[in-house]
Design an enzyme around this catalytic site. Structure first.
Site, PDB file in Angstrom:
ATOM      1  N   ASP A  14       0.963  -1.379  -0.020  1.00 20.12           N
ATOM      2  CA  ASP A  14      -0.036  -0.030  -0.014  1.00 20.12           C
ATOM      3  C   ASP A  14       0.912   1.186  -0.074  1.00 20.12           C
ATOM      4  O   ASP A  14       2.228   0.910   0.228  1.00 20.12           O
ATOM      5  CB  ASP A  14      -0.968  -0.046   1.087  1.00 20.12           C
ATOM      6  CG  ASP A  14      -2.363   0.650   0.829  1.00 20.12           C
ATOM      7  OD1 ASP A  14      -2.363   1.557   0.368  1.00 20.12           O
ATOM      8  OD2 ASP A  14      -3.266   0.160   1.191  1.00 20.12           O
TER       9      ASP A  14
ATOM     10  N   ASP B 264       3.321   1.845  -5.105  1.00 21.21           N
ATOM     11  CA  ASP B 264       2.420   2.608  -5.937  1.00 21.21           C
ATOM     12  C   ASP B 264       2.083   1.459  -6.985  1.00 21.21           C
ATOM     13  O   ASP B 264       3.030   1.221  -7.907  1.00 21.21           O
ATOM     14  CB  ASP B 264       3.133   3.830  -6.690  1.00 21.21           C
ATOM     15  CG  ASP B 264       2.323   4.510  -7.550  1.00 21.21           C
ATOM     16  OD1 ASP B 264       1.076   3.873  -8.122  1.00 21.21           O
ATOM     17  OD2 ASP B 264       2.591   5.654  -8.083  1.00 21.21           O
ATOM     18  N   VAL B 265       1.104   0.773  -6.903  1.00 12.72           N
ATOM     19  CA  VAL B 265       0.707  -0.138  -8.005  1.00 12.72           C
ATOM     20  C   VAL B 265       0.500   0.300  -9.473  1.00 12.72           C
ATOM     21  O   VAL B 265       0.480  -0.592 -10.426  1.00 12.72           O
ATOM     22  CB  VAL B 265      -0.787  -0.715  -7.483  1.00 12.72           C
ATOM     23  CG1 VAL B 265      -0.369  -1.600  -6.262  1.00 12.72           C
ATOM     24  CG2 VAL B 265      -1.912   0.130  -7.468  1.00 12.72           C
TER      25      VAL B 265
ATOM     26  N   SER C 113     -15.847  -6.107  -8.930  1.00 13.32           N
ATOM     27  CA  SER C 113     -17.075  -5.579  -8.533  1.00 13.32           C
ATOM     28  C   SER C 113     -18.192  -5.708  -9.196  1.00 13.32           C
ATOM     29  O   SER C 113     -18.249  -6.063 -10.471  1.00 13.32           O
ATOM     30  CB  SER C 113     -16.606  -3.959  -8.530  1.00 13.32           C
ATOM     31  OG  SER C 113     -17.700  -3.359  -8.154  1.00 13.32           O
TER      32      SER C 113
ATOM     33  N   TYR D  78     -15.488   3.751 -13.543  1.00 18.23           N
ATOM     34  CA  TYR D  78     -15.457   2.634 -12.711  1.00 18.23           C
ATOM     35  C   TYR D  78     -15.939   1.260 -13.196  1.00 18.23           C
ATOM     36  O   TYR D  78     -15.183   0.097 -13.204  1.00 18.23           O
ATOM     37  CB  TYR D  78     -16.326   2.869 -11.287  1.00 18.23           C
ATOM     38  CG  TYR D  78     -15.835   2.055 -10.326  1.00 18.23           C
ATOM     39  CD1 TYR D  78     -14.439   1.889  -9.787  1.00 18.23           C
ATOM     40  CD2 TYR D  78     -16.599   1.170  -9.615  1.00 18.23           C
ATOM     41  CE1 TYR D  78     -14.201   0.895  -8.585  1.00 18.23           C
ATOM     42  CE2 TYR D  78     -16.589   0.209  -8.598  1.00 18.23           C
ATOM     43  CZ  TYR D  78     -15.313   0.000  -8.150  1.00 18.23           C
ATOM     44  OH  TYR D  78     -15.022  -0.691  -6.956  1.00 18.23           O
TER      45      TYR D  78
ATOM     46  N   LYS E   8     -13.428  -1.985 -13.864  1.00 20.41           N
ATOM     47  CA  LYS E   8     -14.051  -3.114 -13.475  1.00 20.41           C
ATOM     48  C   LYS E   8     -14.254  -4.299 -14.452  1.00 20.41           C
ATOM     49  O   LYS E   8     -14.051  -5.349 -14.303  1.00 20.41           O
ATOM     50  CB  LYS E   8     -14.981  -2.927 -12.135  1.00 20.41           C
ATOM     51  CG  LYS E   8     -14.530  -2.299 -10.986  1.00 20.41           C
ATOM     52  CD  LYS E   8     -13.135  -3.191 -10.497  1.00 20.41           C
ATOM     53  CE  LYS E   8     -12.731  -2.388  -9.293  1.00 20.41           C
ATOM     54  NZ  LYS E   8     -11.348  -3.015  -8.661  1.00 20.41           N
TER      55      LYS E   8
END
Length: 253
Positions: free
Chosen positions: A35, A65-66, A143, A156, A160
């Site tokens: 994280d 930092d992904v 999601s 979003y 997803k």
């Protein structure tokens, strides 16, 4: 069920990620929490401190930092040095809500970088080491927003939805190499995303959603974690390319 397994959980400092990390450890795994901040958005004691107070040396924090491919690769290297990566949970995600007619390129790229790019390259880095052992599990956090479009959530929804289809293609490609890939699709869970980012829980409008959920309550992060334990364990050894919906029956599809 996860005894002696080494897992990475991105976005693991809070919310669903924290619950996954804690639950994995209770099931016998060691977890690297990745994280930007060890205490996440919820503050208070870090998940790593909380875990290690009860299960010594079962959790490590790695700042990551992904959206940066090199940092994802370094994350996997950390797991390899600890004993070898068995489970990769691509959980990190953000929600920046904008109406379609007001959407900006900057927000678009931020959403794609964190929600899609990180899953793609996080999975790639994990698979590159897992394939050497011909075993491993990748769990992508999707999601119900990736299964149904909703006005005002175009960024979003598209990210997803991309993760869901990416999961299917990776399962097809990596399955013959001994790597299982699945995704989890939470509904309205009691996390900061649904309390602050897009306030649903605790609002008058939000309470109206309860009548649409057969379970008649919000979901808890621990319930997402339980789904991940199942997918990560041998109980799901013949489960591949699946979207596991955890939404109290909200979608009913």
């Amino acid at each position: 069920m996860l005894k002696n397994k080494i897992a990475i959980v991105t976005g693991g400092a809070s919310g669903n990620g924290r619950a996954i990390a804690e639950t994995f450890v209770r099931q016998g795994a060691k977890v690297i929490v990745a994280d930007l901040d060890p205490v996440g958005r919820e503050g208070g004691p870090s998940v790593v401190d909380t875990i290690n107070a009860e299960y010594a040396d079962h959790a490590r924090f790695v700042k990551c930092d992904v959206s940066k491919v090199d940092q994802l690769a370094a994350l996997v290297e950390e797991a390899e040095a600890w004993g070898g990566l068995d489970i990769m949970v691509n959980n990190a995600g953000i929600l920046l809500k904008q109406p379609l007619l007001e959407a900006t390129e900057d927000v678009f790229h931020k959403m794609v970088d964190v929600n899609v790019k990180s899953v793609y390259f996080g999975s790639q880095a994990a698979a590159r080491v897992m394939v050497k052992r011909k075993s491993g599990v990748i769990i992508n956090m999707c999601s119900i927003a990736g299964m149904r479009g909703t006005g005002g959530f175009s960024h979003y929804n598209l990210t997803k939805g991309a993760v869901r289809l990416l999961t299917y293609s990776m399962a097809d490609e990596l399955g013959p190499m001994g790597i299982r890939v699945n995704n989890v699709n939470p509904g309205i869970m009691r996390t900061q995303m649904n309390i602050e980012d897009d306030p649903v829980i605790g609002t008058t409008t939000g309470e109206g959603y309860l009548d649409m959920i057969p379970a008649r309550r919000w979901g808890e992060p621990s319930e997402v974690a339980d789904a991940c334990v199942y997918l990560a364990s041998d109980m799901a050894k013949y489960v591949m390319g699946t979207s596991l919906v955890v939404d109290g029956g909200y979608l009913r599809i």
